[in-house]
Design an enzyme around this catalytic site. Structure first.
Site, PDB file in Angstrom:
ATOM      1  N   HIS A  53      -9.591   1.369   5.223  1.00 22.53           N
ATOM      2  CA  HIS A  53      -8.280   1.494   5.876  1.00 22.53           C
ATOM      3  C   HIS A  53      -8.428   2.440   7.077  1.00 22.53           C
ATOM      4  CE1 HIS A  53      -4.108   2.516   6.585  1.00 22.53           C
ATOM      5  NE2 HIS A  53      -3.799   1.416   5.911  1.00 22.53           N
ATOM      6  N   SER A  99       3.570  -2.241  10.370  1.00 23.56           N
ATOM      7  CA  SER A  99       5.025  -2.288  10.570  1.00 23.56           C
ATOM      8  C   SER A  99       5.678  -3.569  10.045  1.00 23.56           C
ATOM      9  CB  SER A  99       5.377  -2.106  12.057  1.00 23.56           C
ATOM     10  OG  SER A  99       4.923  -0.856  12.526  1.00 23.56           O
ATOM     11  N   GLY A 107       2.832  -1.168   4.295  1.00 24.06           N
ATOM     12  CA  GLY A 107       2.892   0.252   3.970  1.00 24.06           C
ATOM     13  C   GLY A 107       4.330   0.679   3.717  1.00 24.06           C
ATOM     14  N   GLY A 108       4.957   1.253   4.755  1.00 26.32           N
ATOM     15  CA  GLY A 108       6.302   1.844   4.631  1.00 26.32           C
ATOM     16  C   GLY A 108       7.307   0.983   3.876  1.00 26.32           C
ATOM     17  N   ASN A 137       0.867  -1.181   0.000  1.00 23.78           N
ATOM     18  CA  ASN A 137       0.000   0.000   0.000  1.00 23.78           C
ATOM     19  C   ASN A 137       0.905   1.233   0.000  1.00 23.78           C
ATOM     20  OD1 ASN A 137      -1.823   2.031   0.422  1.00 23.78           O
ATOM     21  ND2 ASN A 137      -2.495   1.331   2.455  1.00 23.78           N
ATOM     22  N   GLU A 147      -5.427  -4.886  10.611  1.00 23.96           N
ATOM     23  CA  GLU A 147      -4.376  -3.887  10.825  1.00 23.96           C
ATOM     24  C   GLU A 147      -4.634  -3.172  12.147  1.00 23.96           C
ATOM     25  OE1 GLU A 147      -2.386  -2.724   6.779  1.00 23.96           O
ATOM     26  OE2 GLU A 147      -3.883  -1.260   7.341  1.00 23.96           O
TER      27      GLU A 147
END
Ligand code: 13P
Length: 256
Positions: A93, A214, A235-236, A8, A165
């Site tokens: 989300h 994470s 994500g990151g 994402n 999440e």
């Protein structure tokens, strides 16, 4: 069941940067049976990337959509406009719920819009830090599941994907920390039990449940081996092609 590795990108990368990233990734990844790799770029990049993508290697995902199929909704994008571009759409989300105030009702309508347009919704659910502290995790997960899937028929349930999440584990949230595998396992059990008791064993077993929060190359292996976890929403770490590719390689090894 397939294993899903979904990146994402949130509100990152220009169209040019997205294209360069995809070019890099496509060179690296090899199709693997049983593994579905997908990326969710910004809306503006979906069309150009859809021309560049090799669908045997990876698929495109929308990060959101409007619940209506067309109409006077300035600035919005209908999921019907994304047909042919994406195979999946992330719905509900926590950033949509808590930053943009999306309600359970809006999320339910968006899930239904995806199904109507033959795009698989990735319904995100997860408790906040406060809800966890007050022992409300199970209730929150069950409520979000029940309302998110309320308008999906039994036959269509198998087109849905759930992503757990926990908000407190999302890297961009203040004070975030990675979840311990035991905590995740507990929530996954709550989700699976709820799906089983609501829809029956057979349907419940066919609904993929992903974990997000994470995720990086050092914890991906441990997370993927938690019973009941069918993939990761990242994500990151998905913004760095090398890290995303490392996670894909880990998924190939642990899910063999
Ligand atoms: P991080 O992997 O950056 O924690 O983000 C998780 C997420 O929100 C994916 O949808």
């Amino acid at each position: 069941m397939r294993t899903y590795i979904v990146g994402n990108w949130k509100m990152n990368f220009t169209v040019g940067e997205s294209s360069i990233y995809l070019h890099k990734l496509l060179k690296r990844i090899k199709p693997a049976r049983g593994l579905q790799i997908a990326i969710a770029p910004s809306f503006i990049a979906l069309q150009p990337l859809s021309l560049q993508i090799d669908r045997k290697k990876l698929r495109l995902v929308a990060q959101n959509c409007n619940a209506k199929d067309f109409g006077a909704y300035t600035g919005e994008t209908a999921i019907s406009q994304l047909r042919g571009l994406v195979d999946y759409a992330i719905i509900g989300h926590s950033e949509r719920r808590y930053v943009f105030g999306e309600t359970d009702n809006m999320i339910k309508e968006k899930v239904a819009a995806c199904i109507r347009n033959n795009i698989a919704p990735i319904l995100c659910i997860g408790e906040t830090e406060n809800e966890r502290t007050f022992g409300e995790t199970a209730d929150v997960l069950k409520d979000q599941l029940t309302s998110g899937l309320a308008d999906v028929s039994r036959e269509d349930l198998e087109k849905c994907i759930i992503a757990y999440e926990p908000v407190w584990a999302i890297s961009s949230v203040k004070g975030a920390r990675p979840a311990a595998p035991d905590d995740i396992a507990m929530s996954i059990n709550i989700i699976r039990d709820h799906l089983r008791s609501t829809y029956g064993e057979k349907i419940a077993e066919n609904i993929p449940v992903l974990f997000g929060g994470s995720v990086n190359p050092s914890n991906a292996g441990a997370y993927l081996t938690i019973p009941g976890v069918n993939g990761l929403l990242i994500g990151g770490a998905s913004l760095i092609a090398d890290q995303f590719n490392d996670i894909i390689e880990i998924a190939k090894r642990v899910t063999k």
